[in-house]
Design a protein around this motif. Structure first.
Motif, PDB file in Angstrom:
ATOM      1  N   ARG A 126       1.749   6.971  -7.147  1.00 48.39           N
ATOM      2  CA  ARG A 126       0.367   7.830  -6.900  1.00 48.39           C
ATOM      3  C   ARG A 126       0.820   9.270  -6.785  1.00 48.39           C
ATOM      4  N   HIS A 127       0.941   9.060  -5.732  1.00 50.62           N
ATOM      5  CA  HIS A 127       1.890  11.174  -5.830  1.00 50.62           C
ATOM      6  C   HIS A 127       2.088  11.280  -6.712  1.00 50.62           C
ATOM      7  N   SER A 171      -6.531   7.529  -8.732  1.00 44.75           N
ATOM      8  CA  SER A 171      -6.857   7.067  -7.809  1.00 44.75           C
ATOM      9  C   SER A 171      -6.790   5.630  -7.488  1.00 44.75           C
ATOM     10  N   LEU A 172      -6.517   5.427  -6.058  1.00 46.01           N
ATOM     11  CA  LEU A 172      -5.485   3.855  -5.458  1.00 46.01           C
ATOM     12  C   LEU A 172      -5.852   3.205  -6.201  1.00 46.01           C
ATOM     13  N   GLN A 181       1.043   4.101  -3.211  1.00 46.94           N
ATOM     14  CA  GLN A 181       0.775   5.525  -2.455  1.00 46.94           C
ATOM     15  C   GLN A 181       1.446   6.670  -3.494  1.00 46.94           C
ATOM     16  N   GLU A 182       2.564   6.160  -3.203  1.00 45.57           N
ATOM     17  CA  GLU A 182       4.029   6.783  -2.974  1.00 45.57           C
ATOM     18  C   GLU A 182       3.992   7.112  -5.065  1.00 45.57           C
ATOM     19  N   GLU A 214       0.469  -1.329  -0.056  1.00 46.76           N
ATOM     20  CA  GLU A 214       0.168  -0.112  -0.041  1.00 46.76           C
ATOM     21  C   GLU A 214       0.470   1.580   0.163  1.00 46.76           C
ATOM     22  N   LYS A 215       1.984   0.837   1.336  1.00 51.60           N
ATOM     23  CA  LYS A 215       2.708   2.424   0.509  1.00 51.60           C
ATOM     24  C   LYS A 215       3.480   3.326  -0.182  1.00 51.60           C
TER      25      LYS A 215
END
Length: 165
Positions: A19-20, A32-33, A16-17, A12-13
């Motif tokens: 995606r950022h 979106s995630l 998210q990174e 997940e982390k």
């Protein structure tokens, strides 16, 4: 500058990174995630770090069609451009695409991203199309790089040189 550590997006982390970075570089195509999770199932997603700091990410879409065209996209956060991180991400992605049998690679850049366009052109990518998606106003640029045909050919040295990204 130190070499970036380029690692698979796993967990997940890391999602998210990735995606950022993607959403900072291409805000008109923000994901979106859940959309990132779906892409992670189809494409090779990687993050690049210097020490513990996230500096960029990449996407490799496997070769498609008779021409065996892969898509390689490297993204470097603006504060980290010009340090060779984009070059490292591209070299990593191109090597993977080549290992999958790609005979050409394509990439896509927002037209306003002058750093990204300069980076791609400096490595031999040639513009193939400019377009605006339906209902949008942002112009996109598709670029293509033909890879050498000879088996066992390495990535050209120009792709390993420090670049704009």
């Amino acid at each position: 500058m130190p070499e970036p550590r380029i690692v698979p997006v796993d967990g997940e982390k890391a999602l998210q990174e990735w995606r950022h970075v993607h959403n900072v570089i291409v805000p008109p195509a923000a994901l979106s995630l859940d959309e990132v999770r779906e892409r992670a199932g189809r494409y090779r997603l990687r993050n690049a770090y210097v020490g513990d700091f996230l500096v960029g990410c990449s996407t490799v879409r496997p070769p498609q069609g008779e021409d065996a065209v892969a898509t390689v996209i490297a993204r470097v956060l603006p504060g980290h451009r010009g340090s060779g991180y984009g070059t490292a991400l591209y070299a990593d992605g191109l090597a993977h695409a080549r290992a999958l049998g790609a005979r050409a690679v394509e990439t896509c850049v927002l037209a306003v991203n002058e750093d990204g366009l300069r980076f791609a052109r400096a490595r031999g990518f040639v513009e193939t199309d400019r377009y605006v998606l339906d209902g949008a106003t942002e112009e996109w640029v598709d670029l293509r790089l033909e890879l050498p045909e000879a088996p066992g050919t390495t990535i050209p040295s120009i792709l390993r040189e420090p670049g704009v990204c």
